[in-house]
Design a protein around this motif. Structure first.
Motif, PDB file in Angstrom:
ATOM      1  N   ARG A   9       0.849  -1.191   0.000  1.00  0.00           N
ATOM      2  CA  ARG A   9       0.000   0.000   0.000  1.00  0.00           C
ATOM      3  C   ARG A   9       0.884   1.240   0.000  1.00  0.00           C
ATOM      4  N   SER A  10       0.356   2.323  -0.504  1.00  0.00           N
ATOM      5  CA  SER A  10       1.026   3.616  -0.397  1.00  0.00           C
ATOM      6  C   SER A  10       0.713   4.168   0.985  1.00  0.00           C
ATOM      7  N   ILE A  11       1.748   4.347   1.790  1.00  0.00           N
ATOM      8  CA  ILE A  11       1.578   4.754   3.187  1.00  0.00           C
ATOM      9  C   ILE A  11       1.888   6.237   3.339  1.00  0.00           C
ATOM     10  N   ARG A  12       0.944   6.942   3.970  1.00  0.00           N
ATOM     11  CA  ARG A  12       1.065   8.385   4.149  1.00  0.00           C
ATOM     12  C   ARG A  12       1.130   8.809   5.621  1.00  0.00           C
ATOM     13  N   LYS A  13       1.078   7.829   6.526  1.00  0.00           N
ATOM     14  CA  LYS A  13       1.214   8.105   7.962  1.00  0.00           C
ATOM     15  C   LYS A  13       2.204   7.103   8.535  1.00  0.00           C
ATOM     16  N   TYR A  14       3.195   7.632   9.259  1.00  0.00           N
ATOM     17  CA  TYR A  14       4.269   6.797   9.793  1.00  0.00           C
ATOM     18  C   TYR A  14       4.406   6.971  11.297  1.00  0.00           C
ATOM     19  N   LYS A  15       4.824   5.894  11.939  1.00  0.00           N
ATOM     20  CA  LYS A  15       5.174   5.953  13.356  1.00  0.00           C
ATOM     21  C   LYS A  15       6.515   6.669  13.491  1.00  0.00           C
ATOM     22  N   ARG A  16       6.699   7.307  14.619  1.00  0.00           N
ATOM     23  CA  ARG A  16       7.976   7.972  14.872  1.00  0.00           C
ATOM     24  C   ARG A  16       8.951   6.958  15.469  1.00  0.00           C
ATOM     25  N   LYS A  88       4.316  17.206   4.196  1.00  0.00           N
ATOM     26  CA  LYS A  88       4.026  16.783   5.570  1.00  0.00           C
ATOM     27  C   LYS A  88       4.319  15.295   5.761  1.00  0.00           C
ATOM     28  N   ILE A  89       4.048  14.511   4.736  1.00  0.00           N
ATOM     29  CA  ILE A  89       4.359  13.077   4.809  1.00  0.00           C
ATOM     30  C   ILE A  89       5.867  12.881   4.919  1.00  0.00           C
ATOM     31  N   MET A  90       6.613  13.617   4.097  1.00  0.00           N
ATOM     32  CA  MET A  90       8.078  13.521   4.121  1.00  0.00           C
ATOM     33  C   MET A  90       8.624  13.940   5.484  1.00  0.00           C
ATOM     34  N   GLU A  91       7.969  14.902   6.111  1.00  0.00           N
ATOM     35  CA  GLU A  91       8.412  15.386   7.415  1.00  0.00           C
ATOM     36  C   GLU A  91       8.255  14.311   8.487  1.00  0.00           C
ATOM     37  N   GLN A  92       7.155  13.567   8.456  1.00  0.00           N
ATOM     38  CA  GLN A  92       6.930  12.579   9.517  1.00  0.00           C
ATOM     39  C   GLN A  92       7.631  11.250   9.261  1.00  0.00           C
ATOM     40  N   ALA A  93       7.935  10.917   8.010  1.00  0.00           N
ATOM     41  CA  ALA A  93       8.599   9.644   7.708  1.00  0.00           C
ATOM     42  C   ALA A  93      10.041   9.684   8.226  1.00  0.00           C
ATOM     43  N   PRO A  94      10.501   8.612   8.832  1.00  0.00           N
ATOM     44  CA  PRO A  94      11.876   8.622   9.344  1.00  0.00           C
ATOM     45  C   PRO A  94      12.946   8.583   8.255  1.00  0.00           C
ATOM     46  N   VAL A  95      12.571   8.079   7.059  1.00  0.00           N
ATOM     47  CA  VAL A  95      13.542   7.925   5.974  1.00  0.00           C
ATOM     48  C   VAL A  95      12.933   8.463   4.678  1.00  0.00           C
ATOM     49  N   VAL A  96      13.723   9.270   3.968  1.00  0.00           N
ATOM     50  CA  VAL A  96      13.348   9.696   2.618  1.00  0.00           C
ATOM     51  C   VAL A  96      14.507   9.309   1.703  1.00  0.00           C
ATOM     52  N   PHE A 168      14.694  12.108 -10.036  1.00  0.00           N
ATOM     53  CA  PHE A 168      13.668  11.298 -10.671  1.00  0.00           C
ATOM     54  C   PHE A 168      12.440  11.120  -9.781  1.00  0.00           C
ATOM     55  N   ALA A 169      12.645  10.808  -8.519  1.00  0.00           N
ATOM     56  CA  ALA A 169      11.546  10.574  -7.590  1.00  0.00           C
ATOM     57  C   ALA A 169      12.113  10.532  -6.176  1.00  0.00           C
ATOM     58  N   ALA A 170      11.204  10.373  -5.233  1.00  0.00           N
ATOM     59  CA  ALA A 170      11.595  10.136  -3.843  1.00  0.00           C
ATOM     60  C   ALA A 170      10.715   9.021  -3.306  1.00  0.00           C
ATOM     61  N   MET A 171      11.150   8.442  -2.204  1.00  0.00           N
ATOM     62  CA  MET A 171      10.357   7.402  -1.548  1.00  0.00           C
ATOM     63  C   MET A 171      10.496   7.579  -0.046  1.00  0.00           C
ATOM     64  N   THR A 172       9.361   7.669   0.629  1.00  0.00           N
ATOM     65  CA  THR A 172       9.393   7.650   2.086  1.00  0.00           C
ATOM     66  C   THR A 172       9.332   6.203   2.548  1.00  0.00           C
TER      67      THR A 172
END
Length: 196
Positions: A9-16, A88-96, A168-172
């Motif tokens: 799934r495409s995840i838009r909310k991540y645990k810290r 905002k998704i990029m901000e909360q994800a631990p890895v980009v 090209f792109a990014a991935m959280t």
């Protein structure tokens, strides 16, 4: 593999919660195992975590502000709110993870037919690498989001990344803090044509 494809799934909310480095390396290793046109392997990965994220997020935010006044993508203005949500998704994800087309030409280049074909082939190769990475993240119990909203801040992020090639792109990547349902898909009968 089929269950990873079905369950991804495409995840838009991540645990810290930090992701162990070995998991990120496993995700990247799966990316470089992807097939590539003429075995060019046109990818480069830049992993951004911790304090480095602050400067990256600032570059993305700056690009989104610039895009409102001097758009690179004027006909895509209706998607700018989505790009702000992506920030905002990029901000909360631990890895980009940024994915660079190391053989990519400048976005403003006018291309000869052969150059355009190389760009298309490289894009397909990098897409295969990103898909491998998303599936591996899912297999490892992690969530991910394939991001193309980086094009709204293309210049600013490219300047911040300061690498040869084309952004090209990014991935959280991180531990999912949501469990979204599968998005609707077209039926096979609607998109398939058999020719015998």
């Amino acid at each position: 593999m089929l269950s990873a494809i079905i369950n991804r799934r495409s995840i838009r909310k991540y645990k810290r919660e930090d992701v162990p480095r070995y998991m990120i390396e496993e995700i990247l290793q799966s990316g470089i195992l992807a097939p590539s046109s003429k075995n060019r392997q046109p990818w480069k990965f830049i992993v951004v975590t911790g304090n480095a994220k602050k400067d990256m997020l600032a570059a993305m935010a700056k690009g989104l502000i610039r895009e409102k006044e001097f758009p690179l993508l004027p006909e895509s203005a209706q998607y700018l709110n989505s790009a702000e949500y992506t920030l905002k998704i990029m901000e909360q994800a631990p890895v980009v993870i940024f994915i660079i087309n190391s053989l990519g030409l400048d976005i403003d280049s006018s291309l000869k037919p052969e150059e355009r074909i190389y760009e298309i082939c490289n894009a397909q190769s990098i897409g295969a690498a990103i898909e491998n990475m998303a599936l591996t993240a899912s297999e490892l119990g992690l969530g991910s989001l394939w991001i193309c909203d980086t094009y709204f801040a293309y210049k600013e992020l490219s300047d911040w990344l300061n690498v040869e090639g084309e952004l090209f792109a990014a991935m959280t990547v991180g531990y999912a803090d949501e469990d979204p349902h599968a998005r609707p898909r077209k039926r096979l009968d609607d998109i398939l044509e058999w020719r015998d």
